[in-house]
Design an enzyme around this catalytic site. Structure first.
Site: not given
Ligand code: DQA
Length: 149
Positions: A9-10, A17, A22, A74, A77, A80, A87, A98, A100-102, A107, A111
């Site tokens: 998501p997002n 955003r 990001y 990725n 959210a 978490h 599963d 896995e 994550h951009i950030s 954080r 998270r």
């Molecule tokens: C994220 C980090 C997550 O905590 C967050 O909810 C995201 C992006 C990242 O790419 O840093 O939506 O996965």
């Protein structure tokens, strides 16, 4: 070799955003960068992004039936919160990296939990879009050396 780049998501809102977290580049820019990298490495990449948990589960199951070799994931959210996504990865045993951009480690407290991490072959955080290309390289190495079979 076929790799799925799966985003939760997002991630479609990249560039809009929270650019201070990001960055200013868009999801389209991410696709372009990863596609260019995949071409230089001679692998096929497919992209899927969804804001819905069940869609991501479906995408992981589909990857299994489509003989996808590895997933750069990725879960955003859902990282978490989602046991269903954990599963799905367990059910298919497709190697997952896995991403994550950030840098989630620096954080908020909420998270710090990652369900997917226990099954991921590696986790990359805080490297921006470069995390995705590094994840592709890790998948290629792990799959071709058969270290995960
Ligand atoms: C994220 C980090 C997550 O905590 C967050 O909810 C995201 C992006 C990242 O790419 O840093 O939506 O996965």
């Amino acid at each position: 070799m076929k790799i799925l780049v799966l985003n939760g998501p997002n991630i479609n809102m990249l560039g809009v955003r929270e650019p201070e977290i990001y960055g200013g580049s868009s999801y389209k820019d991410l696709i372009q960068m990863v596609t260019d990298h995949a071409v230089t490495r001679g692998v096929l990449v497919e992209f899927y992004q969804s804001n819905h948990e069940g869609d991501l589960v479906d995408a992981i199951q589909r990857a299994y039936f489509d003989n996808v070799d590895g997933i750069v994931f990725n879960p955003a959210a859902y990282t978490h919160t989602s046991i269903a996504i954990l599963d799905a990865v367990k059910a298919t045993s497709i190697p997952v990296i896995e991403v994550h951009i950030s840098n989630v480690a620096e954080r908020e407290e909420f998270r710090q939990i990652s369900y997917i991490r226990q099954v991921a072959k590696a986790t990359i955080c805080g490297k921006g879009f470069r995390g995705y290309t590094e994840a592709i390289d890790i998948l290629i190495e792990g799959i071709t050396s058969k270290q995960w079979k």
